[in-house]
Design an enzyme around this catalytic site. Structure first.
Site, short mmCIF file in Angstrom:
data_model
loop_
_atom_site.label_atom_id
_atom_site.label_comp_id
_atom_site.label_asym_id
_atom_site.label_seq_id
_atom_site.Cartn_x
_atom_site.Cartn_y
_atom_site.Cartn_z
N ARG A 170 0.83 -1.21 0.00
CA ARG A 170 0.00 0.00 0.00
C ARG A 170 0.87 1.26 0.00
O ARG A 170 0.44 2.31 -0.45
CB ARG A 170 -0.89 0.03 1.26
N ARG A 174 9.80 5.55 -3.05
CA ARG A 174 10.14 6.50 -4.11
C ARG A 174 11.60 6.91 -4.05
O ARG A 174 12.12 7.14 -2.96
CB ARG A 174 9.35 7.80 -3.89
N ARG A 247 -8.99 -6.79 13.06
CA ARG A 247 -8.19 -6.09 14.06
C ARG A 247 -9.05 -4.93 14.56
O ARG A 247 -9.71 -4.24 13.77
CB ARG A 247 -6.90 -5.57 13.41
N ARG A 278 -0.18 5.52 16.23
CA ARG A 278 -0.02 6.88 15.72
C ARG A 278 -0.74 7.89 16.60
O ARG A 278 -1.66 7.54 17.33
CB ARG A 278 -0.48 6.99 14.27
N GLU A 298 -3.96 6.27 18.75
CA GLU A 298 -4.64 5.12 18.18
C GLU A 298 -3.97 3.84 18.67
O GLU A 298 -2.82 3.56 18.33
CB GLU A 298 -4.58 5.23 16.65
N TYR A 346 -10.03 -4.92 2.55
CA TYR A 346 -9.32 -3.76 3.10
C TYR A 346 -9.44 -2.61 2.10
O TYR A 346 -8.50 -2.25 1.42
CB TYR A 346 -7.85 -4.17 3.30
N ASP A 348 -10.14 1.22 0.75
CA ASP A 348 -10.12 2.65 1.07
C ASP A 348 -11.43 3.28 0.58
O ASP A 348 -12.19 2.66 -0.16
CB ASP A 348 -8.91 3.31 0.39
P1 FAD Z 1 -18.18 1.32 7.59
O1 FAD Z 1 -17.66 2.70 7.62
O2 FAD Z 1 -17.60 0.33 8.56
O3 FAD Z 1 -19.75 1.37 7.77
C1 FAD Z 1 -20.52 0.25 8.13
C2 FAD Z 1 -21.66 0.74 8.97
O4 FAD Z 1 -22.54 -0.35 9.20
C3 FAD Z 1 -21.24 1.25 10.34
O5 FAD Z 1 -21.79 2.52 10.59
C4 FAD Z 1 -21.78 0.21 11.31
O6 FAD Z 1 -22.16 0.76 12.55
C5 FAD Z 1 -22.97 -0.33 10.55
N1 FAD Z 1 -23.34 -1.68 10.90
C6 FAD Z 1 -22.53 -2.78 10.94
N2 FAD Z 1 -23.22 -3.85 11.35
C7 FAD Z 1 -24.49 -3.44 11.57
C8 FAD Z 1 -25.66 -4.08 12.02
N3 FAD Z 1 -25.66 -5.37 12.35
N4 FAD Z 1 -26.79 -3.36 12.15
C9 FAD Z 1 -26.80 -2.04 11.85
N5 FAD Z 1 -25.72 -1.38 11.43
C10 FAD Z 1 -24.57 -2.06 11.29
N6 FAD Z 1 -9.85 5.09 3.81
C11 FAD Z 1 -9.28 6.03 3.02
O7 FAD Z 1 -9.61 6.15 1.85
N7 FAD Z 1 -8.34 6.89 3.53
C12 FAD Z 1 -7.93 6.84 4.83
O8 FAD Z 1 -7.08 7.62 5.26
C13 FAD Z 1 -8.51 5.84 5.67
N8 FAD Z 1 -8.13 5.74 6.96
C14 FAD Z 1 -8.70 4.79 7.75
C15 FAD Z 1 -8.31 4.73 9.08
C16 FAD Z 1 -8.88 3.79 9.93
C17 FAD Z 1 -8.43 3.73 11.37
C18 FAD Z 1 -9.86 2.89 9.43
C19 FAD Z 1 -10.47 1.86 10.34
C20 FAD Z 1 -10.26 2.95 8.11
C21 FAD Z 1 -9.69 3.90 7.25
N9 FAD Z 1 -10.07 4.02 5.92
C22 FAD Z 1 -9.49 4.97 5.10
C23 FAD Z 1 -11.09 3.12 5.32
C24 FAD Z 1 -12.50 3.69 5.37
O9 FAD Z 1 -12.90 3.88 6.70
C25 FAD Z 1 -13.43 2.71 4.69
O10 FAD Z 1 -13.03 2.44 3.37
C26 FAD Z 1 -14.90 3.17 4.61
O11 FAD Z 1 -15.28 3.99 5.67
C27 FAD Z 1 -15.75 1.93 4.58
O12 FAD Z 1 -17.11 2.24 4.44
P2 FAD Z 1 -18.16 1.08 4.65
O13 FAD Z 1 -19.49 1.67 4.37
O14 FAD Z 1 -17.74 -0.12 3.91
O15 FAD Z 1 -18.01 0.62 6.18
N1 UDP Z 2 3.34 0.61 7.90
C1 UDP Z 2 4.52 0.53 8.59
N2 UDP Z 2 5.05 1.66 9.13
C2 UDP Z 2 4.46 2.86 9.01
C3 UDP Z 2 3.25 2.95 8.29
C4 UDP Z 2 2.71 1.78 7.76
O1 UDP Z 2 5.09 -0.55 8.74
O2 UDP Z 2 4.98 3.87 9.53
C5 UDP Z 2 2.78 -0.65 7.34
C6 UDP Z 2 1.85 -1.35 8.33
O3 UDP Z 2 1.97 -2.74 8.15
C7 UDP Z 2 0.49 -0.87 7.88
C8 UDP Z 2 0.68 -0.85 6.37
O4 UDP Z 2 2.02 -0.38 6.19
O5 UDP Z 2 -0.54 -1.73 8.30
C9 UDP Z 2 -0.29 0.02 5.61
O6 UDP Z 2 -0.19 1.35 6.09
P1 UDP Z 2 -1.36 2.40 5.88
O7 UDP Z 2 -0.86 3.72 6.35
O8 UDP Z 2 -1.86 2.29 4.50
O9 UDP Z 2 -2.44 1.83 6.91
P2 UDP Z 2 -3.90 2.36 7.33
O10 UDP Z 2 -3.90 3.86 7.20
O11 UDP Z 2 -4.85 1.66 6.41
O12 UDP Z 2 -4.01 1.91 8.74
#
Ligand code: FAD
Ligand code: UDP
Length: 368
Positions: A170, A174, A247, A278, A298, A346, A348
């Site tokens: 991911r 560079r 996780r 982080r 986090e 997984y 985005d």
């Molecule tokens: P979710 O956002 O998980 O929505 C699912 C919804 O369904 C939730 O509101 C939940 O409460 C509801 N639900 C689940 N089960 C039930 C049930 N049984 N009954 C009623 N409701 C229910 N993406 C990026 O592009 N850039 C980023 O920088 C980025 N950072 C992230 C950082 C973190 C820590 C995490 C965890 C994810 C990150 N993502 C990022 C990914 C991004 O969050 C997801 O791609 C996106 O939000 C997924 O949308 P979704 O609708 O699939 O799921």
């Molecule tokens: N990662 C790492 N060191 C860092 C940042 C990321 O080893 O400083 C690795 C780690 O395994 C992580 C993966 O790269 O799960 C993907 O990172 P990303 O920032 O895309 O994770 P997310 O924002 O989805 O948690």
């Protein structure tokens, strides 16, 4: 009677609801949380938009998807340039000439490449089979030890040798002095936070919060002709083929009476001793000028059924289990599965939007 019951008001469910409403269909959206938006939800705390479930930076290479999100809310020009803190040493991410220079004193791309090649050859990896081998093969052992191993094993709660290589791919590697975390052409944060975007998407849908589908299944199954399900796919089938692993995370927020805590939105702690992965300083996502600041630590956490699932663990074992559920999914006529949990991917945000729009095209038999 609604046309669609949408389980989950996250990005997938909200895009689907918006598009279905646009086509004259009625939707009831239910969510077990007390707010909309799923994991991209933002909420104002001390005048600052806080990303309640971790830093969310929107990025995409797809012009249509960029224009799509900007049609709901304008995005700013935020560019993610996280830094890594390894026991007090600061390095630029993603792995680039700034990182290589700080670590080895090398100044040119060919010097950096030679260093990595030498370290890769010392370990003797030719065909990387897991995250550890993939990482060493991409950036060598020094970076692996200081910036990857500790972070990765905290984040995933498993040895790096047991994790799939795609996770580390991911991150760009560079040989230029470019600290932009993403290669995508478009990137930014919605001005005023993500929740505004979701509110607009759900504008015409009926909404029921604090409603768990599984606690009201019989009743909810009767309210609509079709279901869009974005919860956990294994739970939908009563875990009949076993539990898919995730996780989980814990977020610790602090409001601080200073204007600038760490000088950057995202700082990764890459050693294994620091318990969090982080620290996010939210105001920097929107170039905030407030006198105070909000930070979030986090902490990765073990997941068990009943806990909040954040990251699917797409290793071989789980992918095999998912394949069996997918066979059931493919036979469903009136249920659409989507999103990170519904398809155990997984994803985005831009990928979730792409998948939701694709589901809409399929559902409404449109080939645009
Ligand atoms: P979710 O956002 O998980 O929505 C699912 C919804 O369904 C939730 O509101 C939940 O409460 C509801 N639900 C689940 N089960 C039930 C049930 N049984 N009954 C009623 N409701 C229910 N993406 C990026 O592009 N850039 C980023 O920088 C980025 N950072 C992230 C950082 C973190 C820590 C995490 C965890 C994810 C990150 N993502 C990022 C990914 C991004 O969050 C997801 O791609 C996106 O939000 C997924 O949308 P979704 O609708 O699939 O799921
Ligand atoms: N990662 C790492 N060191 C860092 C940042 C990321 O080893 O400083 C690795 C780690 O395994 C992580 C993966 O790269 O799960 C993907 O990172 P990303 O920032 O895309 O994770 P997310 O924002 O989805 O948690």
């Amino acid at each position: 009677m609604y046309d669609y019951l949408i389980v989950g008001s996250g990005l997938f469910g909200s895009v689907f609801a918006f598009e279905a409403n646009k086509r004259g269909q009625t939707c009831l959206v239910v969510d077990k949380r007390d707010h909309i938006g799923g994991n991209l939800y933002t909420e104002k705390t001390a005048e600052i938009n806080v990303h309640k479930y971790g830093a969310h930076i929107f990025h995409t290479n797809n012009k249509d998807i960029w224009e799509y999100v900007n049609s709901f809310v304008p995005f700013n020009r935020y560019t993610n340039m996280p830094i890594a803190n390894y026991k007090g040493e600061i390095y630029n991410l993603p792995f680039n000439m700034n990182t290589f220079n700080k670590l080895w004193g090398v100044k040119t791309p060919s010097e950096a490449k030679a260093k990595i090649k030498q370290q890769r050859e010392e370990v003797g990896i030719t065909d990387p089979k897991n995250l550890e081998e993939q990482a060493i093969s991409l950036v060598g052992t020094d970076i692996y030890k200081k910036l990857i191993k500790g972070y990765t094993e905290k984040q995933w709660g498993r040895p790096a040798e047991e994790l799939p290589s795609f996770i580390i791919k991911r991150l760009p590697v560079r040989f230029t002095y470019d600290n932009n975390y993403f290669n995508d052409r478009y990137q930014g944060i919605p001005i005023g936070g993500y929740t505004i975007m979701i509110e607009k998407m759900l504008d015409k849908a009926d909404l029921k919060l604090n409603t768990d589908y599984f606690e009201n299944r019989e009743e909810l199954d009767r309210v609509a002709k079709k279901i869009v399900f974005t919860g956990m796919v294994d739970q939908f089938y009563n875990y009949k083929y076993g539990v898919l692993e995730y996780r989980s995370l814990r977020f610790e927020n602090e409001i601080l009476d200073i204007d600038n805590y760490q000088g950057n939105a995202v700082v990764n702690y890459t050693d294994s001793d620091t318990p969090y992965t982080r620290i996010i300083e939210h105001k920097h996502f929107e170039f905030g000028t407030q006198n105070n600041t909000v930070i979030t630590k986090e902490y990765p956490k073990e997941w068990k059924p009943g806990k909040e699932p954040y990251y699917p663990i797409n290793n071989k074992k789980n992918n095999e289990v998912y394949k069996k559920y997918k066979e059931l999914v493919d036979k469903e006529k009136n249920i659409i599965f989507g999103g990170r949990l519904g398809t155990y991917k997984y994803y985005d945000m831009h990928q979730v939007i792409g998948a939701a729009l694709e589901a809409v095209r399929k559902e409404f038999k449109e080939d645009i």
